[in-house]
Every structure is written in structure tokens, then in C-alpha cells.
Design a protein around this motif. Structure first.
Motif, PDB file in Angstrom:
ATOM      1  N   ALA A  12       0.734  -1.141   0.014  1.00  0.00           N
ATOM      2  CA  ALA A  12       0.015   0.165   0.095  1.00  0.00           C
ATOM      3  C   ALA A  12       0.941   1.339  -0.050  1.00  0.00           C
ATOM      4  O   ALA A  12       0.593   2.145   0.769  1.00  0.00           O
ATOM      5  CB  ALA A  12      -1.061   0.064   1.005  1.00  0.00           C
ATOM      6  N   ARG A  31      -2.290   1.496  -2.746  1.00  0.00           N
ATOM      7  CA  ARG A  31      -3.446   1.270  -1.721  1.00  0.00           C
ATOM      8  C   ARG A  31      -4.853   1.053  -2.064  1.00  0.00           C
ATOM      9  O   ARG A  31      -5.126   1.185  -3.190  1.00  0.00           O
ATOM     10  CB  ARG A  31      -3.291   3.054  -1.169  1.00  0.00           C
ATOM     11  N   PRO A  32      -5.757   0.946  -1.053  1.00  0.00           N
ATOM     12  CA  PRO A  32      -7.024   0.455  -1.426  1.00  0.00           C
ATOM     13  C   PRO A  32      -7.673   1.379  -2.247  1.00  0.00           C
ATOM     14  O   PRO A  32      -7.614   2.558  -1.918  1.00  0.00           O
ATOM     15  CB  PRO A  32      -7.803   0.260   0.066  1.00  0.00           C
ATOM     16  N   GLY A  33      -8.531   1.248  -3.268  1.00  0.00           N
ATOM     17  CA  GLY A  33      -9.075   2.032  -4.154  1.00  0.00           C
ATOM     18  C   GLY A  33      -8.008   2.883  -5.235  1.00  0.00           C
ATOM     19  O   GLY A  33      -8.467   3.486  -5.897  1.00  0.00           O
ATOM     20  N   ALA A  61     -10.941  -4.484  -8.212  1.00  0.00           N
ATOM     21  CA  ALA A  61     -12.394  -4.424  -8.070  1.00  0.00           C
ATOM     22  C   ALA A  61     -13.051  -4.039  -9.480  1.00  0.00           C
ATOM     23  O   ALA A  61     -14.148  -4.635  -9.843  1.00  0.00           O
ATOM     24  CB  ALA A  61     -12.870  -3.332  -7.138  1.00  0.00           C
ATOM     25  N   LYS A 110      -7.997  -1.039  -7.649  1.00  0.00           N
ATOM     26  CA  LYS A 110      -7.871  -2.058  -6.577  1.00  0.00           C
ATOM     27  C   LYS A 110      -8.958  -1.819  -5.542  1.00  0.00           C
ATOM     28  O   LYS A 110      -9.802  -0.707  -5.486  1.00  0.00           O
ATOM     29  CB  LYS A 110      -6.613  -1.337  -5.854  1.00  0.00           C
ATOM     30  N   SER A 111      -9.465  -3.216  -4.931  1.00  0.00           N
ATOM     31  CA  SER A 111     -10.389  -3.154  -4.200  1.00  0.00           C
ATOM     32  C   SER A 111     -10.290  -2.455  -3.044  1.00  0.00           C
ATOM     33  O   SER A 111      -9.054  -2.338  -2.419  1.00  0.00           O
ATOM     34  CB  SER A 111     -10.629  -4.623  -3.791  1.00  0.00           C
ATOM     35  N   GLY A 112     -11.312  -1.854  -2.513  1.00  0.00           N
ATOM     36  CA  GLY A 112     -11.276  -1.114  -1.168  1.00  0.00           C
ATOM     37  C   GLY A 112     -11.736   0.428  -1.154  1.00  0.00           C
ATOM     38  O   GLY A 112     -12.220   0.857  -2.361  1.00  0.00           O
ATOM     39  N   LEU A 113     -11.743   1.396  -0.481  1.00  0.00           N
ATOM     40  CA  LEU A 113     -12.085   2.795  -0.599  1.00  0.00           C
ATOM     41  C   LEU A 113     -11.023   3.488  -1.291  1.00  0.00           C
ATOM     42  O   LEU A 113      -9.926   3.256  -1.393  1.00  0.00           O
ATOM     43  CB  LEU A 113     -12.471   3.129   0.875  1.00  0.00           C
TER      44      LEU A 113
END
Length: 236
Positions: free
Chosen positions: A52, A81-83, A143, A217-220
């Protein structure tokens, strides 16, 4: 691409530019950029960054050369990083890129028993929509994926320029010389003649086509995008 990022982004954005080969980094750093860039040798199969670390990872016409594409995509997902966004470009099939297609066909006529196929096999060998999506899905980190088509044209002053670019500036040269250690000069002339026949002798223009792949990427989503990891692979 790194120069474009450094010129277009605010200086507060951190850019880390990587390449597998240190001489490429040395050359790029010597050319300079409009904004600050950190230059670092790195192998995409084992990126030397913590999990991340980046908001965006960008690779320009380099993905086709990854020895294990799914593992490389997974390593990119690890450092995002997520998102975060993974943005990369690939060439379409060789038939949709006219200069190189003519060169490869001319070499097939010159070496009919064992045609040199590096260009169609590698730079133009990773374009199938289903394969791209499946590889990104298998790495398990993304995602969503979108693939955009980019149509453009390649221009040169003479047909000898693209002939030399492909035959002296890519591993195609090694394939030709493996077939005939003294065959490069003939291959250049045959390729230039084929290009001239197809496009004319002055200011040839050939169609090129590629794809820009955007994977999230998956996540917020991060609140502020502040880190870019870019590869300095040169454009064709």
C-alpha cells in the motif's frame, strides 16, 4: 511518460520512476524532468516497496514483457493503496499496426522456413480483452477493469527509419542475426522496400492501435492521490 507526469502534476505529488535496467534510469535521469522524480531500479516481479505504498501505478508498453503477468499484476496490487489505480498500455494485434506488420511480413518472405516473429509474439502478443481481464481477475486485487481503444498514426520522414527502428532497436535484430549472422543489412533493405511499396517513399504514415487498461484496486478510494509509481519503458 515519466516526463509527462512530472510536467503535468503538482510538485507536491511524489513520483517514483522505475526500470529493470539501471542504464535506462541513468539515461532518463540525465535527460531531466520538469518536476522532482525519484529514480529507482526495480523488478516488477519483486517490487522493493512496502504494501500500500502508492495511489497510482503506471506502466507504458511494458506489461507485454513481464515474464509472469498474473504474478506481476498481483505485485502491483500489493503496492497499491485500497482504491488506487493501475494504469497500463498495450499494443493491439500486429495486423492493426501497419509499419511493424509490413516489416514482419517482409522478413517472413526473406526467411520463409523460420520467420522472425518477435514483434507479434511479444510487443503485440498481449492484447486479447478476455485474457487481460482474466489475468487481472486471477491476481485477486482489482475491483473493476476498463479497457479503452486508442487509434493513432505513426509518421516518419522515410521508410528506412521504421525499418531501422524495428530491426536495430528491438530484439528482432537478434532473431534475424541468429538466422543469418550477416543478414541484417539485407533485412533492412527488404523491409524498407516493402514499406516504400506500401506507403510511398516520402513521409510515410501508418495506422497504429493500442489499449489503455485501467484497473481499480479493491477498497475505498484514497482521500488524496499523492504517489505515482511509473515505469520508463519508451514508446515504440
Amino acid at each position: 511518460m515519466t516526463r509527462a507526469l512530472a510536467a503535468g502534476l503538482n510538485e507536491s505529488v511524489s513520483i517514483t520512476a522505475t526500470d529493470l535496467n539501471q542504464p535506462m534510469l541513468d539515461h532518463a535521469e540525465a535527460m531531466g524532468t520538469a518536476g522532482p522524480v525519484e529514480w529507482q531500479q526495480a523488478d516488477v516481479m519483486n517490487l522493493p516497496f512496502p504494501d500500500a505504498s502508492f495511489d497510482v501505478v503506471v506502466c507504458q508498453f511494458g506489461v507485454m514483457f513481464f515474464p509472469d503477468k498474473v504474478a506481476a499484476h498481483a505485485e502491483v496490487a500489493r503496492v497499491l493503496r485500497p482504491g488506487g489505480t493501475y494504469l497500463f498500455s498495450v499494443w493491439d494485434a500486429i495486423e492493426q499496426n501497419e509499419f511493424v506488420h509490413v516489416v514482419e511480413r517482409s522478413l517472413a518472405e526473406l526467411f520463409p522456413s523460420d520467420p522472425p516473429r518477435f514483434m507479434s509474439r511479444t510487443p503485440h502478443g498481449y492484447h486479447d480483452d478476455a485474457v487481460l481481464r482474466a489475468d487481472l481477475a486471477m491476481c485477486g486485487g482489482f475491483a473493476s477493469v476498463t479497457i479503452d481503444t486508442v487509434n493513432a498514426h505513426s509518421r516518419a520522414a522515410t521508410c528506412h527509419i521504421p525499418a531501422r527502428a524495428y530491426l536495430e532497436g528491438t530484439p528482432l535484430r537478434a532473431e534475424v542475426e541468429a538466422l543469418d549472422p550477416n543478414g541484417l543489412a539485407v533485412a533492412l533493405e527488404v523491409s524498407a522496400a516493402a514499406l516504400t511499396q506500401r506507403f510511398g517513399s516520402v513521409d510515410p504514415v501508418g495506422k497504429i492501435r493500442g489499449f489503455v487498461v485501467t484497473a481499480t484496486k479493491s477498497g475505498l478510494l484514497p482521500t488524496v492521490q499523492s504517489g505515482f509509481l511509473s515505469d520508463i519503458e519508451p514508446r515504440e
